[in-house]
Design a protein around this motif. Structure first.
Motif, mmCIF file in Angstrom:
data_model
loop_
_atom_site.group_PDB
_atom_site.id
_atom_site.type_symbol
_atom_site.label_atom_id
_atom_site.label_comp_id
_atom_site.label_asym_id
_atom_site.label_seq_id
_atom_site.Cartn_x
_atom_site.Cartn_y
_atom_site.Cartn_z
ATOM 1 N N ALA A 113 0.652 -1.208 -0.030
ATOM 2 C CA ALA A 113 0.303 0.236 0.263
ATOM 3 C C ALA A 113 0.979 1.677 -0.117
ATOM 4 O O ALA A 113 0.467 2.281 -0.927
ATOM 5 C CB ALA A 113 -0.915 0.110 1.318
ATOM 6 N N VAL A 149 -4.122 6.612 3.670
ATOM 7 C CA VAL A 149 -3.846 5.153 3.511
ATOM 8 C C VAL A 149 -4.170 4.689 5.335
ATOM 9 O O VAL A 149 -3.430 5.266 6.110
ATOM 10 C CB VAL A 149 -2.567 4.750 3.304
ATOM 11 C CG1 VAL A 149 -2.144 2.752 3.702
ATOM 12 C CG2 VAL A 149 -1.288 4.914 1.897
ATOM 13 N N LEU A 186 -5.909 3.430 0.179
ATOM 14 C CA LEU A 186 -6.028 2.366 0.029
ATOM 15 C C LEU A 186 -5.902 2.140 1.840
ATOM 16 O O LEU A 186 -5.905 3.083 2.619
ATOM 17 C CB LEU A 186 -4.317 2.692 0.139
ATOM 18 C CG LEU A 186 -3.792 2.842 -1.278
ATOM 19 C CD1 LEU A 186 -2.481 3.560 -1.671
ATOM 20 C CD2 LEU A 186 -3.902 1.237 -2.101
#
Lengths: 427, 427
Positions: A124, A213, A234
């Motif tokens: 990620a 993320v 993500l």
């Protein structure tokens, strides 16, 4: 386990702890009215302990042993290689991903399961850095993160030539700049149980042109995450805590649909190839979330997880959240009532909007206190230097469990006064 | 499966195939004299098919179902979080590594189990590049490699600024230069079954100052590897082929003792930290092979593998090699005797020194031929465009299996003459 185990009736309990009769009665009422009550609880293998360590390893769902016996004896033992097609092994990473998706607010095709959380953090963060603008020079990492995220993020930054800046989650909105590629943030703090402001932090990052993320290890399965609603870019998460997938069960990766085409994995194994059985030497990434795969999927663990997720049939994560807050409310109330004054201090926020599904109590001699709690049948865990952690899994934790845990804690704290308790740091 | 399944006696068989009586009798004699005979074979769950796909997914060892039932119900279901200590979960990656070590010629403390082969290729290649001299500008990759190694090696090179040069294994000694950091080579070619010259290639690489990184997926468990004897620097391998660990069971990483201190993993997860429960934000790599770990180990798959490895009790890998060569010798002889002349061509070397434990036959219409073989109870696999692969696992493949497989192949080839067979590329 031991004769010290706490199996008193509410009446007996009331004789020992201040206010216990009221709280025990309240717990009984809450359990009676619980829409996730015994029917869901019965989907798990439980015993007469109070298991409040589901934020570390979830309890065993009843569906798992039978399913695994079938997977091992029939699918592996008899069908063997044919099971890659006939038993759906090959597509399990996406299929199980689609089963996790609604629990984090994602549509089908956005989640793929496989590898550990650490590996998925690497995918990620590197993937996010590669999507960021050319001028980006740094990534931000939650300064309170579970350590592995920080270690892996630093490796990802080292390998892509960026700097890493640790920032407290509440400061991210102020610290993000146009040079920030992304921030990696824990949704719930593993140590304190604090719930970080996912919508607000994601928005702030997007306003600065950075990606968000999120690490959902301590939130997914305990509260609604809303990855799509809040435009998370993500996300990663483990499946062995509130998703009860078993020890070290595979983690997952979420990639927002609009970013999937640009997702350029640093771990492009043959399972993420557009034509994996073409066996060509040139790599061509598969379309969609499949490109988050790497090598051959770990079928036994993946299918144990799939069976474990059946425990969610008919369960709305919103109801789980409601119960989670009621459980931790009751526990905090009971601790306040039962614990000797000043002996423990909650480092978990009282504000519902900032609380995950665990309660962390600072307590001198915490290591010894937790050891004694476990001897008395209340299973939480200890985190250095002085934190008692109690995780509440609404699928199987009852209000009676919460009350009993606090009551036993009160007893232990009275049996181990502060002056006698060893410093927790030694444990 | 079908009434076509081949269960003829040697006498019946002899009526159909040229020389079958001799070969069937020879197989019977070889089985009777086999030191790895039925006692070892009985450690596996087998049926009346001939299973020659153990080079893709090994058969189920009998020890696994019972052990997994115990792991799931007792260790996870009852002990839960306590099993990380009490059931030895935490140390399983090293413990299972030590169980694999003798099979590849390694001492204890050199092998750690976890993650997929692809992930371990990434660790080994980046780790190797980081050990190489500053002046290195390239890595060599086996031009005939299983594709995932090439994809991952290119990612590793991209992230470290090196070039990748594909080279045939036999050309590595000539192609390596002082600018070569390492070569990543398959010990046995997954397609042809050719055994590459591990001692010679490793020596040539060392002479040029480069490291040797070997992929043992298709050799470990089928023949002695001798990683220490031949000074291999880094190696990886899967455990679901000749080690019978189950579908997608975790792979392993070998790091030579003298290089462990310099091994700088690109995936430094919390499990490779010197003090994993210290939960410090600074990373400090553990000593020894532990630094090859990443995240929380996948316990169900790891312990299934551990139980599967019990099938090796009392078995010397040298005896496995002897039987493997005798099996493939017999199979090749039988194919020569039974198959219509010119209909198939072995692309596996006849020379013992260059043969792994599989036989690959080029055959027009291979996809259709393999489908018909499988219908008749002989399980191999098909690789594009025109290869029939037959893997021989000496722990459970008998000489009678080898003879029967060739005999059925002869029948299928006569039933599907070349002019009728569809091109294999369609399969």
């Amino acid at each position: 386990m031991s004769e010290n185990r706490e199996n008193k009736t509410p009446q007996q309990a009331a004789e020992n702890a201040p206010g216990a009769r009221d709280h025990a009665a309240q717990a009984e009422q809450l359990d009676a009215a619980d829409p996730l009550g015994s029917a869901v609880r019965d989907r798990f293998v439980l015993d007469d302990t109070v298991y409040l360590d589901g934020n570390s390893l979830g309890a065993l769902p009843r569906a798992v042993p039978g399913r695994m016996a079938e997977v091992i004896s029939r699918e592996w033992g008899e069908l063997r290689i044919r099971s890659w097609d006939e038993s759906g092994w090959w597509t399990a990473p996406e299929r199980v991903g689609d089963k996790i998706a609604p629990l984090i607010g994602a549509s089908p095709g956005r989640v793929v399961v496989g590898d550990s959380t650490s590996i998925n953090v690497f995918k990620a963060v590197v993937g996010g850095i590669r999507m960021a603008g050319k001028g980006c020079t740094e990534i931000l990492v939650d300064a309170t993160t579970f350590p592995t995220d920080g270690y892996i993020a630093r490796s990802a930054a080292r390998m892509t030539g960026l700097a890493v800046r640790p920032v407290e989650p509440t400061r991210i909105a102020d610290e993000v700049t146009e040079r920030t590629a992304l921030a990696l943030v824990n949704h719930v703090d593993y140590r304190t149980g604090e719930l970080n402001d996912l919508p607000g932090i994601t928005n702030a990052l997007h306003s600065a042109g950075a990606l968000a993320v999120w690490d959902l290890c301590h939130s997914a399965g305990a509260l609604p995450v809303g990855v799509e609603r809040y435009n998370v870019d993500l996300a990663v998460g483990c499946t062995y805590k509130y998703l009860n997938g078993g020890p070290g069960s595979p983690a997952y990766l979420y990639v927002r649909e609009s970013l999937q085409e640009r997702f350029d994995s640093p771990l492009p194994g043959w399972n993420s190839h557009a034509d994996p059985f073409g066996m060509t030497s040139d790599y061509a990434a598969a379309e969609g979330i499949v490109r988050g795969r790497v090598g051959t999927p770990d079928i036994l663990s993946l299918l144990a997880l799939e069976a474990a997720l059946d425990a969610w049939d008919g369960v709305a994560v919103e109801d789980v959240r409601t119960k989670s807050l009621a459980l931790t409310d009751l526990f905090l109330d009971c601790v306040a009532a039962y614990a000797p004054p000043g002996r423990v201090r909650s480092i978990t926020p009282y504000d519902h909007g900032r609380r995950g599904s665990q309660v962390s109590l600072e307590c001198s001699g915490a290591a010894e206190v937790m050891a004694e709690l476990i001897r008395r049948g209340v299973i939480g865990d200890f985190r250095q230097p002085d934190v008692l952690r109690f995780g509440f899994t609404p699928l199987y934790t009852s209000f009676a469990d919460a009350e009993r845990a606090a009551r036993v804690l009160g007893e232990v704290l009275r049996a181990l006064p502060e002056e006698d308790a060893a410093p927790g740091a030694g444990g």
